[in-house]
Scaffold this active site. Structure first.
Site: not given
Ligand SMILES: Cc1cc2nc3c(=O)[nH]c(=O)nc-3n(C[C@H](O)[C@H](O)[C@H](O)COP(=O)(O)OP(=O)(O)OC[C@H]3O[C@@H](n4cnc5c(N)ncnc54)[C@H](O)[C@@H]3O)c2cc1C
Length: 385
Positions: A129, A163, A250, A287, A344-345, A375
């Protein structure tokens, strides 16, 4: 097979117990021996998908009329749990099963279901997806990939990143804008079969700190021409609602991954502290070790009861977004805390890749990020206050 002393949850029927036995055998016998090699090559072998299909571990929610076993999310939960208890964290089967397949089961036309579901059950098609883009992660409304009508076809243009299954997938649910000016109401999902399609390109398999056996990738769409009936849903503009309806499942799925890994962390750590001797006695005799593990086991037990409650509610069609978000955020946070304490253990051995807890430490971290960051989960929960 759990380190937690809880009775079988009410949702766990006889046939699910049999499924969990056969899934456990499959992951331990067919996957575990290859896992180190899969990590080194950055993806699982293509043929493990076909073997999973033959073993009945793909497309559990697909009705019998389309070649599936006609199961429910409970079947997906069991398969996911066994994969993660066996340490097969990088195989993207749970995403294929419980995230990609349901879009087609729920929103596909009769013809689309017949076209795709049997091959998703056999493993001939591997699902992914593609929501996230370089400029659109947490803020899904910021998606810039477009799908423009061109006669009876659509032309898809855009770039996706992060992805899961990105290198192996050949059926991708792509989040697009059919009307970029219409905000969420302009979002549409397309199912793109990528074998022999022009304009579709896979980028790098991304170099991650964990989940090394998964082929997380960038994907590029340049004038990819798909037939009009690749659109999911009867008309354009339904994509955002479809996403919102499916995201609780999901998030629950990710809580199930995390719960299974907590159980595995406790299992491998108990084995370790019973056998490792320091100052002439097993580490479990201190302990501090007992208190650490007593706290971890208590928190794990509370988490498991909550996850089972969420599964039960979901199976009854009553799991709301906020509760699913609570499970995702709280259990994935707890997973990282418990794995850290378990590491750690192990002392210095916990930092060595040959010990399972080291890999678990790396693999667990992403769960607080993907599927909606923790978040964002709190933003969703806060809306109910
Ligand atoms: C290994 C891996 C597999 C993944 N697989 C898929 C997949 O199969 N398909 C897919 O579509 N995506 C996938 N993702 C993407 C994933 O869903 C996104 O990385 C995630 O939704 C965060 O988006 P971003 O990385 O752009 O972070 P950002 O949106 O740039 O966020 C950066 C920071 O800002 C914070 N933030 C953002 N908005 C707010 C808010 N309103 N309030 C407070 N804090 C906020 C976030 O929590 C984060 O700490 C994958 C990611 C990884 C790392």
């Amino acid at each position: 097979m759990s380190v937690l002393d809880l009775p079988q949850p009410a949702w766990m029927s006889e046939d699910l117990v049999l499924l969990s036995d056969s899934a456990r055998r499959f992951f331990l016998e067919e996957c575990a021996p290859h896992y180190e090699r899969w990590e080194a090559q950055g993806s699982v072998d293509r043929d493990i998908w076909l073997k999973a299909g033959q073993t009945g571990l793909l497309g559990a929610e697909v009705p019998e009329a389309y070649g599936g076993p006609g199961g429910s999310f409970a079947h997906d939960a069991v398969i996911t749990c066994e994969a993660n208890r066996a340490g097969i964290d990088g195989w993207g089967g749970p995403l294929h099963n419980a995230i990609v397949v349901p879009y087609i089961v729920h929103y596909g036309s009769e013809e689309q279901k017949q076209r795709w579901l049997p091959r998703l059950v056999s493993g001939e098609l591997i699902g992914a997806i593609a929501m996230t883009e370089p400029g659109a992660g947490s803020d899904l409304q910021a998606v810039r990939t477009t799908a423009k009508r061109d006669g009876n076809h659509y032309l898809i243009n855009g770039a996706k990143t992060f992805i899961t299954n990105g290198q192996l997938a050949n059926l991708i649910v792509v989040v697009t804008k059919t009307d970029p000016a219409a905000g969420a109401r302009g979002t549409s999902l397309f199912v793109v079969e990528t074998d022999e399609i022009d304009g579709f390109r896979r980028g790098r398999s991304l170099d991650k700190i964990g989940l090394k056996a998964n082929d997380t990738s960038e994907l590029f769409f340049e004038d990819v021409r798909v037939p009009g009936d690749a659109l999911l849903g009867a008309q354009e503009g339904q994509g955002f609602v479809q996403l919102m309806q499916q995201l609780p499942q999901e998030r629950l799925l990710i809580a199930i991954y995390a719960m299974a890994r907590i159980e595995r962390a406790l299992t491998v750590t108990l084995d370790y502290v019973k056998s490792r001797k320091v100052f002439g006695q097993p580490v479990i005799e201190f302990q501090n070790s007992q208190f650490e593990l007593a706290e971890c086991k208590s928190e794990a037990t509370v988490a498991k009861v909550f996850v089972d409650h969420c599964i039960e509610r979901h199976l009854q069609g009553r799991l709301d977004t906020a509760t699913a978000s609570m499970a995702k955020y709280w259990v994935t946070d707890l997973q990282c805390k418990i794995i850290d304490r378990c590491l750690q253990l192990h002392g210095g051995y916990g930092y060595m890749n040959e010990y399972p807890i080291a890999r678990m430490y790396r693999d667990a971290r992403v769960e607080r990020i993907y599927g909606g960051t923790n978040e964002i989960m709190k933003v969703l929960i806060a809306r109910t206050l």
